[in-house]
Design a protein around this motif. Structure first.
Motif: not given
Length: 660
Positions: A411, A414, A429, A464, A546, A548, A561-562
């Motif tokens: 997290r 992120e 990540a 995702q 989350f 992004v 995302h990651r």
């Protein structure tokens, strides 16, 4: 206690030392080079002294300038941080002769254990198990080849004064030694001012585990347990954790006792690290001792509650350790990720430039009880220089157990946003999300094993894929409502990578109901924190928090995302029909060119006009951040033009050579 300490270092470790000194009420002096004039450490220090040009050989490695700065400011002691002069016994002796305290071990301990060759001799005499190898200096390349073939391949070629992953190569063949030995010697000379080399057997699929020790000037030494540092690339640690998922209590006790015994044998009196190479069966061998503070010390601090910088200062002042071995306990689990200025999508090559955006995650305790810590020496707008290590910061997390620490790291990564240069956050990540890493099945070959073709990001998971579609559609609708409300609609076609789906949005503001008609599923996108122009989109998808990274693209966005990055197009049904009929864009043909894979300095350019070059042949050496990188031809050809010469600075993708 000291009233004023000079910090003979830069970057995040200088900032780290300043923070402890402030808490202890100690004034600080920071020395700085031309490249660091506007640095965060210079801004934070009570006093500053300019000591020379950007190359470390003109500034941070010049003992005379450090001593003069102490005289100028009245600093009573010097903390060397890590790297530079931190393991230089001659520097420690010089300070003592000048009546200045060295915040580190005594020169005798540095000489006995800080030198890789001497430490192995000493360990062998003390009956400590060591890795088989040649304990002694090596004269030249021919001598290195003879030694390597006597030991048996693979072997590791290492700088005696090395550290931080610099001055080290693994050689699998005679050719590797022929190329690697002079390269290691050059790196050693440039980074440490010492070109002595030794060679030892390279143990395949090992784990790298180290024990933190702390001693005082009264004969007391304790260990603060272990750190696992097996996730490495080019022998440079990338991810560290404490404790190790490999060790049981019996092995931990044995390793700790051996490390303490070794430290006591040389009258060790500061922070230091005894490094071991360990097998999956928990067998272990002494590698070396680093007679300084380690880069990865935050994870030890997080599981023990001990400020190692403070203990170094107190030891140097002559205080006794305020705790005994039995007072130290492991509390929870900690992870550290090194955020590097490098491009993971291009073989992790250095990426020099300015931090156009730099927004780290919030530090401190989270609602779930985990902790985030970020050790950094940079701010938004600062430049990552080619003259020093490419590390931007060290991101650490703590949790009550290993998986909670890993999840907290995922997290935090992120929430870490950087623009302006390449950085390895997506790669870090990806590791956090891998089953093998989460199970703790580690080895120093981990990155090579898991990413044999290099890192190209990861394919989207089901979560995702849903997330990209929902976020892309929500952003597009927000922008449409602002710019052209008459074009607003509920139904859109979202193209995210290879996935195409219809998405129906309802409600709005800080939450959306996301319907997926093809599957009949309904998702909730809530707690949205995003406004047009912001680079991060935060929220919850079906209750899962989350973050992004987002940036605009034609008809949509690029969303990451990651480790998963997708171009997301948000189209009307008619636009979607037309989009699928567009021909694919062709990439430019660079097959007849050799491009610089990174920004750096051309050390040598080994070809000339009209020369016949064979595939695999060395054509240039590019140096960046103290590392020399050999550039090879990927095809046969005749040189048509040469776009650079030795001594030139080149940018990433600059044409070095073009073939006819």
């Amino acid at each position: 206690m000291f009233s004023k300490i000079l910090i003979a270092n830069r970057g995040e470790i200088a900032v780290r030392i300043i923070k402890t000194c402030r808490r202890l009420g100690i004034a600080t002096v920071v020395v700085y080079s031309e490249a660091d004039a506007d640095s965060m450490a210079v801004e934070m220090a009570d006093e500053t002294v300019f000591i020379g040009g950007a190359p470390a050989s003109e500034s941070y490695l010049v003992a005379d300038k450090i001593v003069a700065a102490c005289r100028q400011t009245g600093a009573e002691a010097v903390h060397p941080g890590f790297g530079f002069l931190s393991e230089n016994a001659g520097f420690a002796k010089r300070l003592a002769a000048e009546g200045i305290v060295f915040i580190g071990p005594n020169p005798g301990a540095i000489e006995a254990m800080g030198d890789k060759i001497e430490s192995k001799k000493f360990a062998a005499k003390a009956n400590v198990s060591v890795v088989p190898g040649h304990v002694g200096e090596i004269d030249d390349t021919d001598h290195a080849i003879r030694i390597s073939e006597d030991i048996g391949y693979p072997v590791m070629i290492k700088a005696s004064a090395g550290g931080g992953g610099k001055g080290i190569r693994v050689a699998w063949t005679r050719k590797d030694v022929e190329e690697g030995f002079p390269a290691v010697r050059a790196e050693a000379k440039a980074s440490f001012g010492d070109d002595r080399i030794f060679i030892e057997k390279f143990i395949e699929s090992p784990r790298h585990i180290e024990i933190q020790v702390m001693g005082d000037k009264h004969g007391n030494v304790v260990h603060l347990f272990e750190r696992e540092c097996s996730i490495q690339r080019r022998n440079q640690k990338v991810i560290e954790e404490a404790p190790s998922p490999l060790l049981d209590e019996a092995t931990r006790k044995k390793m700790g006792e051996q490390a303490v015994a070794l430290a006591k044998a040389v009258n060790y009196d500061s922070a230091g690290t005894v490094e071991f190479v360990a097998g999956q069966d928990r067998s272990f061998f002494f590698l070396e001792m680093n007679t300084r503070l380690q880069v990865e010390h935050p994870v030890t601090e997080l599981i023990t509650g001990v400020d190692l910088v403070e203990q170094m200062i107190r030891s140097a002042y002559g205080e006794k350790l305020a705790f005994k071995q039995d007072d130290l306990k492991i509390n929870g689990w900690a992870m550290e990720s090194r955020i590097y200025a490098e491009d993971p999508y291009r073989g992790f090559l250095p990426s020099i430039g300015r931090l156009v955006r730099y927004s780290p995650p919030a530090e401190g305790k989270s609602a779930d009880g985990t902790i985030v810590r970020n050790d950094a020496g940079v701010r938004e707008g600062d430049e990552i220089s080619m003259f020093y290590d490419p590390m931007i910061s060290k991101l650490s997390t703590w949790g009550p157990d290993r998986l909670s620490a890993i999840d907290a790291m995922g997290r935090a990564l992120e929430d870490f946003h950087i623009e302006g240069l390449g950085q390895n956050i997506p790669f870090l990540a990806a590791v956090m999300d891998q089953d093998r890493f989460r199970k703790g099945t580690l080895a120093t070959s981990y990155i090579k094993d898991e990413f044999p073709e290099g890192f190209q990001g990861t394919a989207p998971t089901d979560f995702q894929a849903d997330l990209m579609a929902a976020v892309g559609c929500a952003m597009h609708r927000t922008l449409t409502r602002r710019a052209s409300p008459q074009l607003d609609r509920d139904d859109w076609v979202v193209v995210a990578g290879a996935d195409t789906r219809t998405v129906r949005l309802s409600n709005g503001g800080d939450s959306f109901k996301v319907e997926l008609p093809e599957t009949g599923r309904v998702l909730s996108l809530t707690d949205i924190a995003w406004r047009p122009g912001q680079p991060l989109f935060r929220g919850k998808l079906d209750g899962v928090a989350f973050t992004v990274a987002v940036k605009p693209a034609a008809e949509g966005f690029v969303i990451r995302h990651r480790a998963c990055t997708l171009k997301v197009l948000v189209l009307t049904p008619r636009s979607a029909e037309l989009h699928h009929k567009l021909p694919p864009k062709k990439a430019a043909d660079t097959s007849k060119m050799i491009l610089s894979p990174m920004p750096g300095l051309v050390v040598t350019l080994d070809v000339e006009l009209g020369q016949q070059v064979r595939s695999g042949e060395q054509v240039a050496i590019i140096e960046a951040m103290k590392m020399q990188n050999i550039i090879r031809a990927e095809r046969d050809g005749v040189v048509k033009s040469v776009g650079a010469k030795s001594g030139d600075s080149v940018a990433a993708d600059e044409v070095l050579i073009e073939f006819a």
